[in-house]
Design an enzyme around this catalytic site. Sequence first.
Site, PDB file in Angstrom:
ATOM      1  N   ASN A 151       0.743  -1.250  -0.171  1.00  0.00           N
ATOM      2  CA  ASN A 151       0.241  -0.010  -0.287  1.00  0.00           C
ATOM      3  C   ASN A 151       0.787   1.170   0.053  1.00  0.00           C
ATOM      4  O   ASN A 151       0.509   2.321  -0.643  1.00  0.00           O
ATOM      5  CB  ASN A 151      -1.116   0.010   1.108  1.00  0.00           C
ATOM      6  CG  ASN A 151      -0.375  -0.178   2.317  1.00  0.00           C
ATOM      7  OD1 ASN A 151       0.669  -0.980   2.658  1.00  0.00           O
ATOM      8  ND2 ASN A 151      -0.967   0.335   3.598  1.00  0.00           N
ATOM      9  N   GLU A 249       3.117  -5.031  12.319  1.00  0.00           N
ATOM     10  CA  GLU A 249       2.300  -4.217  12.055  1.00  0.00           C
ATOM     11  C   GLU A 249       1.129  -4.359  11.111  1.00  0.00           C
ATOM     12  O   GLU A 249       1.384  -4.670  10.059  1.00  0.00           O
ATOM     13  CB  GLU A 249       3.000  -2.804  11.449  1.00  0.00           C
ATOM     14  CG  GLU A 249       2.416  -1.432  12.066  1.00  0.00           C
ATOM     15  CD  GLU A 249       1.344  -1.140  10.909  1.00  0.00           C
ATOM     16  OE1 GLU A 249       0.046  -1.334  11.210  1.00  0.00           O
ATOM     17  OE2 GLU A 249       1.699  -0.631   9.990  1.00  0.00           O
ATOM     18  N   CYS A 283      -3.435   1.536   6.374  1.00  0.00           N
ATOM     19  CA  CYS A 283      -3.763   0.894   7.569  1.00  0.00           C
ATOM     20  C   CYS A 283      -4.570   1.799   8.467  1.00  0.00           C
ATOM     21  O   CYS A 283      -5.298   1.567   9.329  1.00  0.00           O
ATOM     22  CB  CYS A 283      -2.811  -0.116   8.273  1.00  0.00           C
ATOM     23  SG  CYS A 283      -1.228   1.028   8.440  1.00  0.00           S
ATOM     24  N   GLU A 461       6.963   0.430  16.031  1.00  0.00           N
ATOM     25  CA  GLU A 461       8.215   0.983  15.186  1.00  0.00           C
ATOM     26  C   GLU A 461       8.286   2.560  15.564  1.00  0.00           C
ATOM     27  O   GLU A 461       7.461   3.234  16.340  1.00  0.00           O
ATOM     28  CB  GLU A 461       7.702   0.736  13.788  1.00  0.00           C
ATOM     29  CG  GLU A 461       7.423  -0.690  13.292  1.00  0.00           C
ATOM     30  CD  GLU A 461       7.232  -0.853  12.005  1.00  0.00           C
ATOM     31  OE1 GLU A 461       6.315  -0.301  11.373  1.00  0.00           O
ATOM     32  OE2 GLU A 461       7.959  -1.507  11.020  1.00  0.00           O
TER      33      GLU A 461
HETATM   34  O1  TXE Z   1      -1.023  -8.877   2.615  1.00  0.00           O
HETATM   35  P1  TXE Z   1      -0.239  -9.755   3.171  1.00  0.00           P
HETATM   36  P2  TXE Z   1      -2.081  -8.863   1.265  1.00  0.00           P
HETATM   37  C1  TXE Z   1      -4.379  -6.167   4.908  1.00  0.00           C
HETATM   38  C2  TXE Z   1      -5.463  -5.698   3.998  1.00  0.00           C
HETATM   39  C3  TXE Z   1      -5.316  -6.632   2.776  1.00  0.00           C
HETATM   40  C4  TXE Z   1      -4.813  -7.807   3.396  1.00  0.00           C
HETATM   41  C5  TXE Z   1      -4.246  -8.804   2.715  1.00  0.00           C
HETATM   42  O2  TXE Z   1      -6.816  -5.840   4.559  1.00  0.00           O
HETATM   43  O3  TXE Z   1      -6.557  -6.712   2.336  1.00  0.00           O
HETATM   44  O4  TXE Z   1      -3.824  -7.411   4.582  1.00  0.00           O
HETATM   45  O5  TXE Z   1      -3.268  -8.310   1.906  1.00  0.00           O
HETATM   46  C6  TXE Z   1       4.334 -11.083   2.454  1.00  0.00           C
HETATM   47  N1  TXE Z   1       5.565 -15.442   5.261  1.00  0.00           N
HETATM   48  N2  TXE Z   1      -3.131  -5.305   4.686  1.00  0.00           N
HETATM   49  O6  TXE Z   1      -2.463 -10.280   0.902  1.00  0.00           O
HETATM   50  O7  TXE Z   1      -0.122 -11.353   2.386  1.00  0.00           O
HETATM   51  C7  TXE Z   1       3.859 -10.312   1.121  1.00  0.00           C
HETATM   52  O8  TXE Z   1       4.737 -11.008   0.077  1.00  0.00           O
HETATM   53  C8  TXE Z   1       6.158 -14.265   4.976  1.00  0.00           C
HETATM   54  C9  TXE Z   1      -2.882  -4.259   6.112  1.00  0.00           C
HETATM   55  O9  TXE Z   1      -1.288  -8.333   0.118  1.00  0.00           O
HETATM   56  O10 TXE Z   1      -0.035  -9.633   4.617  1.00  0.00           O
HETATM   57  C10 TXE Z   1       4.198  -9.119   1.234  1.00  0.00           C
HETATM   58  O11 TXE Z   1       5.437  -8.849   0.936  1.00  0.00           O
HETATM   59  N3  TXE Z   1       5.759 -13.146   4.328  1.00  0.00           N
HETATM   60  C11 TXE Z   1      -1.603  -3.651   5.759  1.00  0.00           C
HETATM   61  C12 TXE Z   1       3.647  -8.848   2.730  1.00  0.00           C
HETATM   62  O12 TXE Z   1       3.730  -9.776   3.381  1.00  0.00           O
HETATM   63  C13 TXE Z   1       4.361 -12.952   3.603  1.00  0.00           C
HETATM   64  C14 TXE Z   1      -0.790  -3.700   4.484  1.00  0.00           C
HETATM   65  C15 TXE Z   1       2.351  -8.319   3.222  1.00  0.00           C
HETATM   66  O13 TXE Z   1       1.445  -9.145   2.494  1.00  0.00           O
HETATM   67  C16 TXE Z   1       3.622 -14.389   3.801  1.00  0.00           C
HETATM   68  C17 TXE Z   1      -1.304  -4.782   3.438  1.00  0.00           C
HETATM   69  C18 TXE Z   1       4.241 -15.592   4.501  1.00  0.00           C
HETATM   70  N4  TXE Z   1       3.569 -16.686   4.595  1.00  0.00           N
HETATM   71  C19 TXE Z   1      -2.201  -5.359   3.786  1.00  0.00           C
HETATM   72  N5  TXE Z   1       2.629 -14.116   3.018  1.00  0.00           N
HETATM   73  C20 TXE Z   1      -1.122  -2.647   6.720  1.00  0.00           C
HETATM   74  N6  TXE Z   1      -1.089  -3.190   7.952  1.00  0.00           N
HETATM   75  O14 TXE Z   1      -0.724  -1.713   6.374  1.00  0.00           O
HETATM   76  C21 TXE Z   1       2.579 -12.995   2.670  1.00  0.00           C
HETATM   77  N7  TXE Z   1       3.908 -12.360   2.808  1.00  0.00           N
END
Ligand code: TXE
Length: 480
Positions: A151, A249, A283, A461
Site C-alpha cells: 500500500n 504491524e 492501515c 516502530e
Molecule cells: O497482504 P500480506 P495482502 C491487509 C489488508 C489486505 C490484507 C491482505 O486488509 O486486504 O491485509 O493483503 C508477505 N511469510 N493489509 O495479502 O499477504 C507478502 O509477500 C512471509 C494491511 O497483500 O500480508 C508481502 O510482502 N511473508 C496492511 C507482505 O507479506 C509473507 C498492508 C504483506 O502481504 C507471507 C497490506 C508469509 N507466509 C495489507 N505471506 C497494513 N497493515 O498496512 C505474505 N507475505
Amino acid sequence: MKKIENYIDGKYIAPIKNNWLDNYNPAKGEVYSQIPDSSSEDIELAYKAASNAFLSWSATSLQERSTILLKIAKLIKENLEELAIAEAIDNGKPLTLARSVDIPRASDNFQFFAHAITQFASEAHESSGFNAINFTLRHPIGVVGCISPWNLPLYLFTWKIAPALAAGNTVIAKPSEITPMTAYLLGEICTKAGLPKGVLNIVHGLGAKAGQAIVAHPQVKAISFTGGTVTGAHIAKIAAPLFKKLSLELGGKNPNLIFADCDYDRMLETTLKSSFSNQGQICLCGSRILVEKSIYERFKNDFIAKTKALKIGQPLDKDTNIGALVSKPHLEKVKRYIDDANAEGGKVLCGGEYVTIVDHKKGYYLQPTIIEVSDPRCRLVQEEIFGPVVTIMPFDNDEEALELANDVRYGLSCTIWTNNLNRSMKMAKHIDAGIVWVNTWMMRDLRTPFGGIKDSGVGREGGFEALRFFTEPKNVCIQY
Ligand code: TXE
C-alpha cells in the site's frame, strides 16, 4: 519487457531457478514487468551475503553509518520524480500523492534514523548499598528480515530498513510482490551511496515462498513485518519455536469519532482524506465513521457531496484524487463487501460501482463508497476492507461512542474530533488503539511510537522504539 532482479551482495542478479512472476500496472490492468519468483535458495544466497557483511558493518562507526544513510536519503530526494512515477505506475496511487508523501517520506526515514542512531543512549543504574553500577550495551542483532506490503511500498520498506541498518544489522528485505519497483530501484541508490555490498539484500517473490523462507531461516534472528493480520499470525507461528524477535504491524479498522462541538470544516476536509487517501488502502484510514446524532444528517449530506466531487482517474493525471486499486483480486474483494452491503443491513449512500477510464479500460478503478450501517457487529464494520469504502453511523453520547469505537478486534489508530479538552482526554485514555489523533489525522512525527494493540499487531516502530527492536540489550554490572 522490463525484468526486475534481486539485489544480493551489491549486485543485481536473476533468481537461481530462473522462475519469474508477472507484475501488473493496476491503472491499465496489464503486465508491464517481471519479477523473480525467488525460492529458499535465493534467500540462502542473500543470507550468506548478509552474514558475511555483518562483522564489518556492525563494527563501522556510528558516524560512518550515519553518513552513508544520509547519502541514501539525499539520493532518494534527487531521484524523487523518477521514484514517484515508478510508484504511481506500480501501485495505482495518484502521482501527486507519491510525489508529496511516499517518496519524501522514504528519504526522511533514512535521514531520521541516520541522526537518531547518533542520539541513541543506554541506561545506567547504580545499585545503592552494593557499590555497583549497571549499564546496558545495545548490540545489533545480526541478520534481520524486513517484509513490507504494497500500500505504501517504498515508504514502509524504508521505514524498516533504515533503523535496521542504522543499528548495525545487515538485512534481507522483501517488498510486496505486487509493488516491487521502487524497492528494486533502491538497490542502485544504495550502491551509489556507498553502502557496502551484502549489507542490504533485496529479494523479490511470493509471500508464501520467498517471504516464508526469510521467516523460517534459523539464522535470521528478527523479523519486522507489515501486512495483513492473517499473515502476521502465520508468521508468528513459524517464528515462535525459533525464538525470533517479531515486530508485527497488522490491519486496522479505525474509528473516526466526530462530535458536534468540533471544528466542522476542518473535520470534513480531513475526513475526506482519512477515508479515501490512497484509495482507502492505508492501515490508518478512518474507515468507521461515528457521528454524534445532532450533526449526523448535516455531516452525511456534506460528506456525500464532497465524496461525489472526488476525481477518479489515471494515477499520472495531475488532478486525480482517486487512482486505481492495487490489484484485480483486491478490487474484487473490496467490491464483494459493497455488493453484500444490503444483506448486512447496510445502505450504500454513494459510490459502490466499478469505473471505466478512457484509455485504461482494464484498470482497477472503483468509486469511493459510503455505506450507512445500523448493526455495529456486521462484517462491513468489523472487517478490514482496505479500499475506498467507509461505514457511517450515529451515536448518542460519549459512552456509546467509546463502546462502538472499541467494539472491534483491531486497535491501531483512532481520530477524535472535538473541541472539548476533557472529552478528548477521556477518549484518548480509554480508546483501544496504539495511536490517537485529536483534531487531525496521519500527522506523523518519526520520533513517536507507531503500532497497534489487539489484532493490529505487537511491538512498536518509530523513534528509539525501532532502534530498541533492532538491537539486543545486554546488562553489565560492575562492582567497585
Ligand atoms: O497482504 P500480506 P495482502 C491487509 C489488508 C489486505 C490484507 C491482505 O486488509 O486486504 O491485509 O493483503 C508477505 N511469510 N493489509 O495479502 O499477504 C507478502 O509477500 C512471509 C494491511 O497483500 O500480508 C508481502 O510482502 N511473508 C496492511 C507482505 O507479506 C509473507 C498492508 C504483506 O502481504 C507471507 C497490506 C508469509 N507466509 C495489507 N505471506 C497494513 N497493515 O498496512 C505474505 N507475505
